[in-house]
Scaffold this active site. Structure first.
Site, PDB file in Angstrom:
ATOM      1  N   PRO A   1       0.856  -1.187   0.000  1.00 59.01           N
ATOM      2  CA  PRO A   1       0.000   0.000   0.000  1.00 59.01           C
ATOM      3  C   PRO A   1       0.890   1.234   0.000  1.00 59.01           C
ATOM      4  O   PRO A   1       1.949   1.220   0.622  1.00 59.01           O
ATOM      5  CB  PRO A   1      -0.754  -0.096   1.335  1.00 59.01           C
ATOM      6  CG  PRO A   1      -0.177  -1.271   2.075  1.00 59.01           C
ATOM      7  CD  PRO A   1       0.997  -1.783   1.338  1.00 59.01           C
TER       8      PRO A   1
ATOM      9  N   TYR B   1       0.843   5.829  -0.294  1.00 57.41           N
ATOM     10  CA  TYR B   1       0.027   7.042  -0.397  1.00 57.41           C
ATOM     11  C   TYR B   1       0.908   8.247  -0.687  1.00 57.41           C
ATOM     12  O   TYR B   1       2.112   8.239  -0.405  1.00 57.41           O
ATOM     13  CB  TYR B   1      -0.822   7.244   0.861  1.00 57.41           C
ATOM     14  CG  TYR B   1      -0.043   7.617   2.098  1.00 57.41           C
ATOM     15  CD1 TYR B   1       0.798   6.692   2.715  1.00 57.41           C
ATOM     16  CD2 TYR B   1      -0.163   8.883   2.666  1.00 57.41           C
ATOM     17  CE1 TYR B   1       1.503   7.023   3.857  1.00 57.41           C
ATOM     18  CE2 TYR B   1       0.542   9.218   3.819  1.00 57.41           C
ATOM     19  CZ  TYR B   1       1.372   8.286   4.400  1.00 57.41           C
ATOM     20  OH  TYR B   1       2.078   8.612   5.523  1.00 57.41           O
TER      21      TYR B   1
ATOM     22  N   ASP C   1      -3.314   4.459  -2.299  1.00 56.93           N
ATOM     23  CA  ASP C   1      -4.422   4.960  -1.491  1.00 56.93           C
ATOM     24  C   ASP C   1      -4.878   6.262  -2.147  1.00 56.93           C
ATOM     25  O   ASP C   1      -4.469   7.348  -1.746  1.00 56.93           O
ATOM     26  CB  ASP C   1      -3.927   5.184  -0.059  1.00 56.93           C
ATOM     27  CG  ASP C   1      -5.034   5.653   0.868  1.00 56.93           C
ATOM     28  OD1 ASP C   1      -6.142   5.958   0.376  1.00 56.93           O
ATOM     29  OD2 ASP C   1      -4.788   5.708   2.089  1.00 56.93           O
TER      30      ASP C   1
ATOM     31  N   ASP D   1       5.089  -3.100   3.373  1.00 58.46           N
ATOM     32  CA  ASP D   1       4.866  -1.654   3.510  1.00 58.46           C
ATOM     33  C   ASP D   1       6.005  -0.893   2.835  1.00 58.46           C
ATOM     34  O   ASP D   1       7.142  -1.381   2.786  1.00 58.46           O
ATOM     35  CB  ASP D   1       4.779  -1.267   4.993  1.00 58.46           C
ATOM     36  CG  ASP D   1       3.464  -1.722   5.608  1.00 58.46           C
ATOM     37  OD1 ASP D   1       2.623  -2.259   4.871  1.00 58.46           O
ATOM     38  OD2 ASP D   1       3.284  -1.539   6.825  1.00 58.46           O
TER      39      ASP D   1
ATOM     40  N   ASP E   1       7.759   1.652   3.658  1.00 59.60           N
ATOM     41  CA  ASP E   1       8.842   2.299   4.417  1.00 59.60           C
ATOM     42  C   ASP E   1       9.733   1.326   5.180  1.00 59.60           C
ATOM     43  O   ASP E   1      10.676   1.742   5.845  1.00 59.60           O
ATOM     44  CB  ASP E   1       8.246   3.339   5.390  1.00 59.60           C
ATOM     45  CG  ASP E   1       7.192   2.748   6.302  1.00 59.60           C
ATOM     46  OD1 ASP E   1       6.686   1.645   6.000  1.00 59.60           O
ATOM     47  OD2 ASP E   1       6.854   3.382   7.316  1.00 59.60           O
TER      48      ASP E   1
ATOM     49  N   GLU F   1      -3.233  -7.915  11.820  1.00 55.41           N
ATOM     50  CA  GLU F   1      -2.485  -9.111  11.438  1.00 55.41           C
ATOM     51  C   GLU F   1      -3.112 -10.337  12.068  1.00 55.41           C
ATOM     52  O   GLU F   1      -3.340 -11.363  11.410  1.00 55.41           O
ATOM     53  CB  GLU F   1      -1.020  -9.007  11.897  1.00 55.41           C
ATOM     54  CG  GLU F   1      -0.228  -7.872  11.268  1.00 55.41           C
ATOM     55  CD  GLU F   1      -0.365  -6.531  11.974  1.00 55.41           C
ATOM     56  OE1 GLU F   1      -1.286  -6.393  12.809  1.00 55.41           O
ATOM     57  OE2 GLU F   1       0.445  -5.636  11.685  1.00 55.41           O
TER      58      GLU F   1
ATOM     59  N   HIS G   1      11.159  -2.799  10.704  1.00 58.02           N
ATOM     60  CA  HIS G   1      10.007  -1.908  10.621  1.00 58.02           C
ATOM     61  C   HIS G   1      10.504  -0.463  10.766  1.00 58.02           C
ATOM     62  O   HIS G   1      10.176   0.236  11.723  1.00 58.02           O
ATOM     63  CB  HIS G   1       9.009  -2.280  11.737  1.00 58.02           C
ATOM     64  CG  HIS G   1       7.736  -1.512  11.691  1.00 58.02           C
ATOM     65  ND1 HIS G   1       7.461  -0.485  12.574  1.00 58.02           N
ATOM     66  CD2 HIS G   1       6.668  -1.604  10.892  1.00 58.02           C
ATOM     67  CE1 HIS G   1       6.252   0.006  12.296  1.00 58.02           C
ATOM     68  NE2 HIS G   1       5.759  -0.657  11.286  1.00 58.02           N
TER      69      HIS G   1
ATOM     70  N   ARG H   1      10.842   3.517  10.040  1.00 58.20           N
ATOM     71  CA  ARG H   1       9.852   4.551   9.724  1.00 58.20           C
ATOM     72  C   ARG H   1      10.603   5.810   9.350  1.00 58.20           C
ATOM     73  O   ARG H   1      11.507   6.253  10.057  1.00 58.20           O
ATOM     74  CB  ARG H   1       8.950   4.798  10.930  1.00 58.20           C
ATOM     75  CG  ARG H   1       8.200   3.535  11.336  1.00 58.20           C
ATOM     76  CD  ARG H   1       7.278   3.802  12.494  1.00 58.20           C
ATOM     77  NE  ARG H   1       6.058   4.432  12.043  1.00 58.20           N
ATOM     78  CZ  ARG H   1       5.128   4.895  12.881  1.00 58.20           C
ATOM     79  NH1 ARG H   1       5.314   4.811  14.189  1.00 58.20           N
ATOM     80  NH2 ARG H   1       4.030   5.439  12.424  1.00 58.20           N
TER      81      ARG H   1
END
Ligand code: UDP
Ligand code: MN
Length: 303
Positions: free
Chosen positions: A66, A68, A97, A165, A167, A253, A280, A282
């Site tokens: 996804p 945006y 998105d 994801d 990032d 999840e 993960h 960011r």
């Protein structure tokens, strides 16, 4: 004497040229190195026939991302494509998105140099609030596309799906690990849940619990980046989707995995879940404090 030599040379010249051309064609057919970039950018003549390609037998990895619109979007997608381009048989499902495909992402996809499906679906305004799960509709759009594509095939090609994801940071080893997923596989995720890492706890090759700093009571206490699902499982559970209704924050999840598997069934990867192969990360919000209110530059530049 001189003219005799010259006429001999002229006679031989075309043959010499033919030999040079044949040798050149042959060398361009040399086998490809395993990690060479693949996808749309390589000319067709340089590809080995499918039966001789070692990667032909590999299950396809479908990565649903996804994404945006924001100042760092193209930078994130560039990092991601640079990783994915090095992975054999990876199909990128990029879901914007947005109410329509943006020009920026369309252009990016066209030049990404890897097999890519570009979808879009907007998140309803009422769900764009802090504390609510993100990208539910986009992940579901990716799932729907995957099911639709394989709907009519009696025997779907082997495949593995994971949610990437835009990032996060992915090592190439992660793809080797997830490629052998039979049903649902799991592995540790770095820099998540307020800890250095979270991981499934494994005993005798089975998942028996979760090392996590947040809501250890979740049935599957795992981040989106911590699991992969075989295409077979996605197709045999056609109703499994990410839910808005009844889903508490951070339970996406777990709610999804509950629909398709059990903890006992999980396949631990990454050396019995003792290695971190995905982070993960960011990206910090960019500082645009000095960006002028009105366009001042003489050119329009996409970032
Ligand atoms: N995302 C999206 N729409 C949004 C917010 C996020 O499509 O309104 C995407 C984002 O690009 C990323 C994924 O959803 O691929 C997860 O979002 P984010 O990285 O912000 O979540 P977190 O890191 O907090 O889990
Ligand atoms: Mn993120």
């Amino acid at each position: 004497m001189k003219s005799l030599l010259f006429s001999r040379f002229l006679l031989l010249l075309p043959w010499v040229l033919i030999v040079i051309i044949v040798l050149d064609i042959d060398s361009s057919r040399a086998p490809l190195p395993a990690l060479a970039p693949r996808g749309g950018s390589r000319p067709a003549a340089a590809r080995a026939p499918p039966s001789r390609r070692p990667e032909a037998a590999l299950p396809t990895i479908y990565a649903i991302t996804p994404t945006y619109s924001r100042p760092v979007q193209k930078a994130e997608l560039t990092r991601l494509a640079n990783t994915f381009r090095q992975v054999a048989r990876l199909h990128w499902i990029l879901v914007e998105d947005a109410a329509a495909r943006s020009e920026l992402v369309s252009r990016f996809v066209a030049g990404a140099g890897l097999p890519c499906t570009h979808l879009h679906v907007p998140t309803p305004r009422r769900y764009k609030r802090p504390g609510l799960p993100r990208a539910t509709e986009q992940r579901n759009a990716g799932l729907a596309w995957l099911r639709q594509r394989h709907q009519h095939l009696p025997l779907p090609q082997p495949g593995v799906l994971f949610f990437a994801d835009d990032d996060n940071t992915y090592s190439l080893e992660l793809f080797q690990e997830m490629r052998t997923t039979r049903k649902v596989s799991v592995w540790p995720v770095g820099l998540v849940g307020g800890r250095r890492y979270e991981r499934p706890v494994v005993e005798n090759g089975k998942v028996v619990g979760w090392y996590t700093g947040w809501r250890a009571d979740r049935p599957f206490a795992i981040d989106m980046a911590g699991f992969a699902v075989s295409l077979q499982v996605i197709l045999s559970h056609p109703k499994a989707v990410f839910k808005r209704r009844g889903s508490q924050p951070g339970m996406q999840e777990s709610d999804f995995l509950k629909q398709i598997t059990t903890v006992e069934e999980l396949e631990p990867k990454a050396n019995n879940c003792t290695k971190v192969l995905v982070w993960h990360t960011r990206t910090e919000k960019v500082n645009l404090a000095n960006e002028p209110k009105y366009h001042l530059d003489t050119v329009n530049i996409e970032i």
